[in-house]
Design an enzyme around this catalytic site. Structure first.
Site, PDB file in Angstrom:
ATOM      1  N   ASP A  85     -20.732  10.958 -13.185  1.00  0.00           N
ATOM      2  CA  ASP A  85     -21.684  11.629 -14.064  1.00  0.00           C
ATOM      3  C   ASP A  85     -21.524  11.194 -15.514  1.00  0.00           C
ATOM      4  O   ASP A  85     -22.512  11.051 -16.248  1.00  0.00           O
ATOM      5  CB  ASP A  85     -21.540  13.147 -13.949  1.00  0.00           C
ATOM      6  CG  ASP A  85     -22.049  13.694 -12.621  1.00  0.00           C
ATOM      7  OD1 ASP A  85     -22.685  12.949 -11.845  1.00  0.00           O
ATOM      8  OD2 ASP A  85     -21.801  14.893 -12.364  1.00  0.00           O
ATOM      9  N   PRO A 108      -5.271   6.415 -12.901  1.00  0.00           N
ATOM     10  CA  PRO A 108      -3.969   6.878 -12.431  1.00  0.00           C
ATOM     11  C   PRO A 108      -3.183   5.825 -11.662  1.00  0.00           C
ATOM     12  O   PRO A 108      -3.743   5.052 -10.888  1.00  0.00           O
ATOM     13  CB  PRO A 108      -4.305   8.068 -11.531  1.00  0.00           C
ATOM     14  CG  PRO A 108      -5.723   7.883 -11.140  1.00  0.00           C
ATOM     15  CD  PRO A 108      -6.369   7.166 -12.286  1.00  0.00           C
ATOM     16  N   HIS A 128     -11.393  -3.493  -8.980  1.00  0.00           N
ATOM     17  CA  HIS A 128     -10.283  -3.157  -8.085  1.00  0.00           C
ATOM     18  C   HIS A 128      -9.479  -4.417  -7.836  1.00  0.00           C
ATOM     19  O   HIS A 128     -10.045  -5.465  -7.510  1.00  0.00           O
ATOM     20  CB  HIS A 128     -10.786  -2.582  -6.763  1.00  0.00           C
ATOM     21  CG  HIS A 128     -11.560  -1.323  -6.956  1.00  0.00           C
ATOM     22  ND1 HIS A 128     -10.947  -0.124  -7.251  1.00  0.00           N
ATOM     23  CD2 HIS A 128     -12.886  -1.091  -6.944  1.00  0.00           C
ATOM     24  CE1 HIS A 128     -11.875   0.799  -7.399  1.00  0.00           C
ATOM     25  NE2 HIS A 128     -13.065   0.241  -7.240  1.00  0.00           N
ATOM     26  N   ILE A 129      -8.180  -4.312  -7.992  1.00  0.00           N
ATOM     27  CA  ILE A 129      -7.295  -5.454  -7.799  1.00  0.00           C
ATOM     28  C   ILE A 129      -7.308  -5.906  -6.342  1.00  0.00           C
ATOM     29  O   ILE A 129      -7.419  -7.088  -6.041  1.00  0.00           O
ATOM     30  CB  ILE A 129      -5.864  -5.096  -8.258  1.00  0.00           C
ATOM     31  CG1 ILE A 129      -5.866  -4.834  -9.774  1.00  0.00           C
ATOM     32  CG2 ILE A 129      -4.868  -6.196  -7.886  1.00  0.00           C
ATOM     33  CD1 ILE A 129      -4.589  -4.204 -10.309  1.00  0.00           C
ATOM     34  N   SER A 130      -7.205  -4.956  -5.440  1.00  0.00           N
ATOM     35  CA  SER A 130      -7.213  -5.273  -4.006  1.00  0.00           C
ATOM     36  C   SER A 130      -8.640  -5.177  -3.464  1.00  0.00           C
ATOM     37  O   SER A 130      -9.531  -4.626  -4.113  1.00  0.00           O
ATOM     38  CB  SER A 130      -6.303  -4.310  -3.243  1.00  0.00           C
ATOM     39  OG  SER A 130      -6.848  -2.998  -3.269  1.00  0.00           O
ATOM     40  N   TYR A 163      -0.566  -4.997  -4.767  1.00  0.00           N
ATOM     41  CA  TYR A 163      -1.016  -5.144  -6.150  1.00  0.00           C
ATOM     42  C   TYR A 163      -0.338  -6.286  -6.900  1.00  0.00           C
ATOM     43  O   TYR A 163      -0.698  -6.563  -8.049  1.00  0.00           O
ATOM     44  CB  TYR A 163      -0.779  -3.835  -6.917  1.00  0.00           C
ATOM     45  CG  TYR A 163      -1.537  -2.675  -6.310  1.00  0.00           C
ATOM     46  CD1 TYR A 163      -2.919  -2.583  -6.437  1.00  0.00           C
ATOM     47  CD2 TYR A 163      -0.879  -1.683  -5.592  1.00  0.00           C
ATOM     48  CE1 TYR A 163      -3.626  -1.529  -5.874  1.00  0.00           C
ATOM     49  CE2 TYR A 163      -1.572  -0.622  -5.024  1.00  0.00           C
ATOM     50  CZ  TYR A 163      -2.952  -0.551  -5.173  1.00  0.00           C
ATOM     51  OH  TYR A 163      -3.638   0.483  -4.612  1.00  0.00           O
TER      52      TYR A 163
END
Length: 151
Positions: free
Chosen positions: A92, A10, A105-107, A23
């Site tokens: 899961d 998202p 993760h970019i950051s 970002y």
């Protein structure tokens, strides 16, 4: 040719305009091009997908697990966005399918708000790349290729 799935969750469709101080100004299309270039250098096809819907991401992980078991897919690079911190279902699915996943993760999420410090995906992931900006995607792709050559 083997392939790698690159999944984005998202709000990653907003890259380039969403909080550029966090970002950057790189768009999702730019990230996808970067991933395809990295794959080309490493001799793998890259399949990029993005959804704001958890169920769609689950379905893609299920499909990818089957493709992995059939020898058609090395694994997945997955930036689950905010679902990282909330989704037991994604955890899961990764565990249940046996799909090798590199969480991206970019950051540096550990230098941000406390709620971002916990990941439901990390315990199920084969590896984690955090805080290298969009270059983390290329690092994750290379890691998956290397991991696939070892095992």
């Amino acid at each position: 040719m083997k392939r790698i799935l690159v999944l984005n969750g998202p709000n990653l469709n907003l890259l380039g305009t969403r909080e550029p101080t966090v970002y950057g100004s790189t768009t999702l299309a730019d990230v996808e091009a970067l991933c395809r270039e990295a794959g080309g250098r490493l001799g793998v096809d890259i399949d990029c997908r993005q959804s704001n819907h958890e169920g769609q991401l689950l379905d893609w992980i299920h499909e990818a697990g089957t493709a992995h078991r059939n020898g058609q897919l090395i694994g997945a690079v997955f930036n689950a966005g905010a679902y990282t911190h909330t989704s037991v279902a994604l955890h899961d699915a990764i565990k249940g399918t046996g799909l090798p996943v590199i969480e991206v993760h970019i950051s540096n999420v550990h230098a941000r708000e406390p709620f971002r410090h916990h990941s439901y995906l990390s315990p199920a992931a084969a590896g984690i790349v955090v805080g290298f900006g969009v270059d983390g995607y290329a690092l994750a792709i290379e890691g998956l290729v290397r991991k696939g050559q070892v095992g």
